[in-house]
Design an enzyme around this catalytic site. Structure first.
Site, PDB file in Angstrom:
ATOM      1  N   LYS A 167      67.870 -35.678  31.916  1.00  0.00           N
ATOM      2  CA  LYS A 167      67.179 -34.397  32.062  1.00  0.00           C
ATOM      3  C   LYS A 167      67.520 -33.514  30.864  1.00  0.00           C
ATOM      4  CE  LYS A 167      66.726 -34.463  37.070  1.00  0.00           C
ATOM      5  NZ  LYS A 167      67.218 -33.947  38.364  1.00  0.00           N
ATOM      6  N   ALA A 200      73.788 -35.825  42.301  1.00  0.00           N
ATOM      7  CA  ALA A 200      74.319 -37.193  42.381  1.00  0.00           C
ATOM      8  C   ALA A 200      75.334 -37.379  43.509  1.00  0.00           C
ATOM      9  CB  ALA A 200      74.940 -37.577  41.036  1.00  0.00           C
ATOM     10  N   LYS A 252      63.932 -27.240  34.335  1.00  0.00           N
ATOM     11  CA  LYS A 252      64.575 -26.632  35.512  1.00  0.00           C
ATOM     12  C   LYS A 252      66.023 -26.238  35.224  1.00  0.00           C
ATOM     13  CE  LYS A 252      67.363 -30.149  36.675  1.00  0.00           C
ATOM     14  NZ  LYS A 252      68.792 -30.115  36.975  1.00  0.00           N
ATOM     15  N   ASN A 317      74.728 -26.683  36.414  1.00  0.00           N
ATOM     16  CA  ASN A 317      74.232 -25.656  35.490  1.00  0.00           C
ATOM     17  C   ASN A 317      74.359 -24.263  36.113  1.00  0.00           C
ATOM     18  OD1 ASN A 317      72.992 -26.869  32.953  1.00  0.00           O
ATOM     19  ND2 ASN A 317      72.154 -28.191  34.539  1.00  0.00           N
TER      20      ASN A 317
END
Ligand SMILES: NC(=O)c1ccc[n+]([C@@H]2O[C@H](COP(=O)([O-])OP(=O)(O)OC[C@H]3O[C@@H](n4cnc5c(N)ncnc54)[C@H](O)[C@@H]3O)[C@@H](O)[C@H]2O)c1
Ligand SMILES: O=P(O)(O)OC[C@H](O)CO
EC number: 1.1.1.8
Length: 338
Positions: A167, A200, A252, A317
């Protein structure tokens, strides 16, 4: 049909006495190929079986290897063994991470406490790890992908397919370059993507989630990836929009950082919801500016709205941005290490 199965499964779940039967009807509805393969029809000889290598072994890379390993054992068309390239590290006790993974079947650094499957073989040699594979799964932090592709340049031959779970994107002088394009151009192979609301650690303990496979060209290869990743707790949908799916997974992260700032500054839930809504709208606008072919419907898949929600609620994040805002502007890397 799939939506009906989904609601039926949720209904069954709420009436189910045991957690083991949670998604059984969903599983049966979604995976006819898996069930057929389990019965075995003797059509696949060893030579025609696909060999899978996972390039990357961080938190998501290890979970991806676990998902794939469980399916490789069940599906006739795949070799049992799944190779996993490990960026070698020496652990505080002096042991090499690769050796520990092969000895304990656990990635003690990036996914402690989870067995990957005995058929996962960790390999610190990138070239060796990919040399026999015809299905390559790329899943490292994006900043390492350019170097990895350079190392593999000219080394991938034959009929090889790739999928990127990365990503992020490379931003070059000429403009942004999607990781799937980097792989395709540098290695001369087709590359799909898999993105979605996929923290995850939750998938590692087999909590239910969805994902989206983005593809261009033939749907057949996308279906093969769907087969390889799908489990009763991981429901994968193919979408004919590789750029849209990948841009969702990339952009995102920016929204999640904004959401983390909102949390750190204690601005409240309404503001955070606004950040998520406006963020999604801006993701769509930028994606369409970069690739006019990007479809509106992609933003309603797991890779779109669902990933914005999960990352803004529970992603790393978000967490690092919150810590940054709370610390009054400490350096980002110091927040990351906490
Ligand atoms: N962790 C998640 O919940 C999650 C979920 C979905 C997607 N992703 C995406 O998957 C990708 C991989 O993330 P992850 O969570 O598996 O990794 P991670 O964040 O756990 O990163 C650590 C990995 O990077 C490797 N590494 C360190 N230095 C390196 C170098 N110089 N060269 C190559 N590799 C090096 C480490 O060995 C380790 O395998 C990212 O793009 C991430 O956004 C992550
Ligand atoms: O922990 P993050 O912020 O990297 O997000 C993880 C996944 O991308 C969520 O889908």
């Amino acid at each position: 049909m799939r939506l009906r199965s989904f609601f039926f499964s949720i209904f069954s779940f709420s009436h189910s006495p045991s957690s083991s039967s949670r998604f059984s009807s969903l599983s049966a509805a979604m995976s006819p190929a898996l069930e057929k393969s389990r019965q075995g029809n003797g059509e696949c000889n060893e030579v025609s079986k696909s060999k899978v290598t996972v390039v990357g072994s961080g938190n998501w890379g290890s979970v991806a290897a676990k998902l794939i390993a469980s399916n490789a054992l069940k599906l006739l068309s795949f070799h049992d063994e799944v190779r996993m390239w490990v960026f070698e590290e020496v652990l505080p006790n002096g042991e090499k991470l690769t050796d520990v993974i092969n000895k304990t079947n656990e990635n003690v650094k990036y996914l402690p406490g989870i067995k990957l499957g005995r058929n996962v073989v960790a390999d610190p040699d990138l070239e060796n790890a990919v040399k026999e594979a015809n299905m390559l799964v790329f899943v490292t932090p994006h900043q390492f992908m350019d170097g990895i592709c350079k190392k593999l340049d000219g080394k991938i031959t034959g009929n090889v397919e790739a999928i990127s779970l990365v990503k992020g994107m490379e931003v070059k002088k000429e403009g942004p370059c999607m990781i799937s394009s980097l792989i395709s151009k540098q290695l001369g192979i087709n590359c799909c993507v898999l993105m979605g609301a996929n923290i995850a650690n939750e998938i590692a303990v087999e909590k239910f989630s969805e994902a989206t496979v983005g593809y261009k060209g033939s749907r057949e290869i996308a279906e093969t990836w769907v087969q390889l990743f799908s489990t009763p707790y991981f429901m994968v949908t193919p979408v004919h929009d590789v750029e849209g799916v990948e841009l969702c997974g990339t952009l995102k992260n920016v929204v999640a950082i904004a959401a983390g700032f909102v949390d750190g500054l204690e601005m409240g839930n309404n503001t955070k919801a606004a950040i998520m809504r406006i963020g999604l709208r801006e993701m769509k606008a930028l994606s369409k500016l970069l690739f006019p072919s990007v479809k509106d419907s992609t933003f309603f898949e797991s890779c779109g709205v669902a990933d914005v929600i999960t990352t803004c609620l529970g992603g790393r994040n978000r967490r690092v941005a919150e810590a940054f805002a709370k610390s009054g502007g400490k350096r980002f890397y110091l927040c990351e290490s906490n």
